[in-house]
Design an enzyme around this catalytic site. Structure first.
Site, PDB file in Angstrom:
ATOM      1  N   ASP A 382       0.873  -1.171   0.000  1.00 41.69           N
ATOM      2  CA  ASP A 382       0.000   0.000   0.000  1.00 41.69           C
ATOM      3  C   ASP A 382       0.914   1.226   0.000  1.00 41.69           C
ATOM      4  OD1 ASP A 382      -2.266   1.759   0.522  1.00 41.69           O
ATOM      5  OD2 ASP A 382      -1.483   1.863   2.561  1.00 41.69           O
ATOM      6  N   THR A 537      -2.816   1.490  -4.544  1.00 45.53           N
ATOM      7  CA  THR A 537      -3.219   2.635  -3.739  1.00 45.53           C
ATOM      8  C   THR A 537      -4.540   3.208  -4.218  1.00 45.53           C
ATOM      9  OG1 THR A 537      -2.577   4.866  -3.032  1.00 45.53           O
ATOM     10  CG2 THR A 537      -1.866   4.187  -5.221  1.00 45.53           C
ATOM     11  N   GLY A 538      -5.247   3.837  -3.316  1.00 48.20           N
ATOM     12  CA  GLY A 538      -6.468   4.550  -3.675  1.00 48.20           C
ATOM     13  C   GLY A 538      -6.174   5.953  -4.149  1.00 48.20           C
ATOM     14  N   LYS A 565      -8.954  -3.579  -4.430  1.00 49.42           N
ATOM     15  CA  LYS A 565      -7.636  -4.003  -3.941  1.00 49.42           C
ATOM     16  C   LYS A 565      -7.592  -5.512  -3.760  1.00 49.42           C
ATOM     17  CE  LYS A 565      -5.597   0.011  -1.674  1.00 49.42           C
ATOM     18  NZ  LYS A 565      -4.897   0.501  -0.470  1.00 49.42           N
ATOM     19  N   ASP A 584      -1.691  -0.792   5.865  1.00 48.52           N
ATOM     20  CA  ASP A 584      -1.966  -0.288   7.214  1.00 48.52           C
ATOM     21  C   ASP A 584      -3.367   0.245   7.406  1.00 48.52           C
ATOM     22  OD1 ASP A 584      -1.723   2.105   5.682  1.00 48.52           O
ATOM     23  OD2 ASP A 584      -1.258   3.202   7.528  1.00 48.52           O
ATOM     24  N   ASP A 588      -7.031  -1.506   3.241  1.00 50.12           N
ATOM     25  CA  ASP A 588      -6.105  -2.609   2.966  1.00 50.12           C
ATOM     26  C   ASP A 588      -6.583  -3.928   3.567  1.00 50.12           C
ATOM     27  OD1 ASP A 588      -4.314  -0.775   1.772  1.00 50.12           O
ATOM     28  OD2 ASP A 588      -3.529  -0.256   3.740  1.00 50.12           O
TER      29      ASP A 588
END
Length: 692
Positions: A382, A537-538, A565, A584, A588
């Protein structure tokens, strides 16, 4: 050991083992148990009680054991009347109480016609107890009560160690629920507010969300505008500007504005509810390879049963020796095949590797996933909070006016932003405070401060009106600025804030999420081990591209939602890759659960930690490479121990059966027990070598 849920606490231990090895749906039952961590706690406590009670009884058994007395020449209770009957009574207590899980497990496996570890242990202790009891009450021979008690002690210890690892079953769903506030400010028809539990909210209700509060449910903004921090939910590092008509997510943190939100989804239909469902589904569908010790035990069981039967039959059919001799040979075979070493081959290595991991800041929650991690081919990180620190920092200060200086721009911006708690404001003030030349000036604050919700802030600094606004707002207000220079900064994945003095653009401050200091070394170590490193990643494409370029990643996925994801991980797994996911945030959690190995950053959210198979306590991505190296070393020790714990039987069983009796070589049951104990010592010492 995998376990299966049963309501009767008195017999849960044996039923668990039976379900694990005899029921083809044991994995499904185990997954159901993962939802009940209290059940595993009761089971671990039961093994603990049985172990310590049996160990306490083993001490006088050892003292009264004829074999140990003759071996060490120590018999403190030599004059005690009825020693043999006291020894029998103590051993019977250990056999019944300590051996209960294995005895009922034996019955369960035989009923299911799938003999395994429980069958072997149950038969070994039963034969040793029965034969020793017959000797106690008149049959000629030697007792094996000490071997019986020590075997049960070690088996209980091994199962207790295993159950303590099972107790780490994920509590991610509980942690997800904690992200939502318990209360909400519901608006009545007369616009007065009433505090109600979030569970009472229904679609169509209106709620008031004050500055700094968490949004209680998914909904649509009806009044107000503000910046919403959704990083913990979506991975987007920048606060998102929201205004009337925009949708908001339950659990996100409201910024500086007050909002009226109409409830659109609650419960399972909400964004957080769907994430919870994804986590649960991924956890339940995660593959679970059968434990190597179980497979070895099944083969050893078949070998032991066959060898015992053949030994007894052969001596009775082809020898003139009496029945007691044949029975003694059979008992020796069963004793020497007792899985002392096999039972501890895995738990001992697990205990040592877990201790090593703990000292290096690794918390292993899922042993099976950790043991298989040596096969990892791709590590997916992430971005926000994992490869980066998850907080803004000033990356560049660019004057747009020939008369402006970088330090002056930072001073003016900090003077205004000192009044704000916005993440960008805090980053600018922190940068000003770290700049020696500006320290004194930075302490000056603007007067007539005013937040411009969703746009920026303004204030009076001396005789100038200073504004900090987004480029979009400047365009809306038809304020000219060097658009090309600003575009260059945003293409680098940075957030640009214009500094205006008396409505004239005099500079731009570029902010970016900080790369973790250890990130580069971590990725380099993984690449050197032959593994691909990727990022999901977003965050926006431009931000992701800039980070990927800076860290020289093998690939990246940007603007990925939480459910996507997990799908990305699944797609990579479909390419026959063993995937390690490192993250984290709440976003995720589904991916961590879906991955072959989920690694959670310890400083991250509780839900990510609870979804991970390994937790990096020190939040250092370099520890990912450490974990994979430790996994490889652990795997080697496990294989070595399992090979020895079963392999020595190739030589020991024929000797115990008496194949060299013609040459004067014959193993007594006591000698067989010593050889069996020696194998346990070798396994234990080999496990300790893992520290090297």
């Amino acid at each position: 050991m995998q376990q299966s849920a049963h309501s009767d606490a008195a017999k849960h231990s044996d039923e668990s083992e039976r379900a694990d090895r005899s029921d083809p749906h044991a994995d499904d039952k185990h997954h159901q148990d993962d939802e009940h961590p209290a059940h595993h706690e009761r089971m671990a406590a039961d093994f603990q009680r049985r172990f310590f009670a049996s160990l306490l009884l083993t001490l006088p058994i050892a003292t009264l054991s004829p074999m140990l007395q003759s071996l060490f020449g120590f018999a403190p209770l030599a004059g005690l009347p009825g020693q043999r009957y006291i020894l029998f009574a103590l051993s019977a207590a250990v056999y019944v109480y300590g051996g209960w899980p294995f005895l009922t497990g034996l019955i369960g496996e035989l009923r299911a016609r799938q003999p395994g570890m429980m069958t072997l242990i149950g038969l070994a202790v039963t034969i040793a107890f029965t034969y020793s009891s017959l000797v106690t009450f008149g049959l000629r021979g030697k007792v094996f009560f000490w071997e019986l008690a020590s075997l049960i002690d070690l088996m209980l210890l091994g199962h207790w160690i295993e159950m303590r690892s099972v107790m780490g079953a994920s509590r991610a769903l509980e942690e997800l629920a904690e992200l939502l506030p318990k209360k909400a400010h519901r608006l009545r028809d007369d616009d007065a507010t009433e505090e109600v539990p979030v569970s009472e909210l229904r679609s169509g209700d209106r709620v008031l969300v004050r500055p700094g509060e968490k949004i209680p449910v998914d909904g649509q903004i009806r009044e107000g505008h503000s910046s919403i921090n959704e990083a913990v939910l979506t991975g987007e590092s920048e606060p998102v500007e929201k205004a009337e008509g925009d949708r908001v997510i339950g659990g996100a943190l409201n910024g500086e504005g007050s909002l009226t939100v109409e409830v659109t989804e609650t419960g399972d239909d909400s964004f957080l509810g769907q994430v919870m469902e994804l986590v649960e589904k991924a956890q339940h569908s995660k593959s679970r390879s059968q434990n190597l010790a179980d497979r070895a035990a099944r083969w050893l069981t078949l070998i032991a049963l066959s060898a015992g039967a053949v030994t007894l039959s052969a001596w009775l059919a082809f020898s003139a020796r009496e029945f007691i001799f044949a029975l003694e040979r059979t008992v020796t075979v069963m004793v020497i095949t007792c899985p002392h070493a096999l039972g501890l081959a895995v738990p001992l290595v697990v205990a040592v590797s877990t201790g090593i991991a703990a000292r290096r800041g690794l918390y292993i929650r899922n042993r099976r996933a950790f043991e298989g991690a040596y096969r990892a081919s791709t590590v997916v990180f992430d971005k926000t909070g994992t490869l980066t620190l998850g907080r803004f920092a000033v990356a560049d200060v660019v004057p747009l006016d020939s008369e402006a200086r970088a330090d002056e721009l930072l001073h003016l911006a900090a003077a205004v932003e000192a009044h704000s708690e916005h993440p960008i404001a805090r980053a600018i003030v922190a940068a000003a405070e770290e700049t020696t030349d500006v320290k004194g000036a930075a302490s000056q604050k603007a007067t007539e401060f005013e937040a411009i919700p969703g746009k920026g802030a303004r204030g009076q600094v001396g005789d100038r009106e200073v504004m900090l606004v987004s480029p979009k707002h400047a365009r809306e207000k038809e304020i000219s600025f060097d658009a090309q220079r600003v575009e260059e900064l945003t293409e680098q994945g940075r957030t640009a804030v214009l500094v205006l003095a008396d409505r004239r653009a005099i500079g731009v401050i570029a902010l970016a999420d900080q790369i973790r200091p250890q990130a580069r070394a971590a990725l380099q170590a993984l690449r050197e081990s032959g593994r691909d490193v990727m990022m999901v990643t977003g965050d926006s494409e431009r931000v992701a591209r800039a980070v990927a370029r800076e860290l020289d990643l093998d690939g990246y996925f940007a603007e990925v939602l939480p459910d996507e994801k997990a799908k990305k991980i699944e797609e990579l797994q479909g390419q026959k890759r063993f995937i390690v996911m490192v993250g984290d945030g709440v976003n995720d959690a589904p991916a961590l659960a879906q991955a072959d190995l989920g690694v959670a950053i310890g400083a991250g959210t509780d839900v990510a930690v609870e979804s991970g198979d390994i937790v990096l306590v020190n939040s250092d991505p370099e520890d990912v490479a450490t974990a994979l190296r430790l996994s490889g070393a652990t795997r080697r020790k496990l294989v070595q121990n399992l090979v020895w714990a079963t392999g020595y039987n190739v030589f020991a069983i024929p000797l115990a059966a008496g194949v060299l009796f013609w040459a004067g070589i014959l193993l007594s049951p006591a000698a067989g027990a010593v050889l069996m104990s020696l194998s346990t010592v070798i396994v234990a010492v080999n496990a300790r070598f893992l520290k090297l």
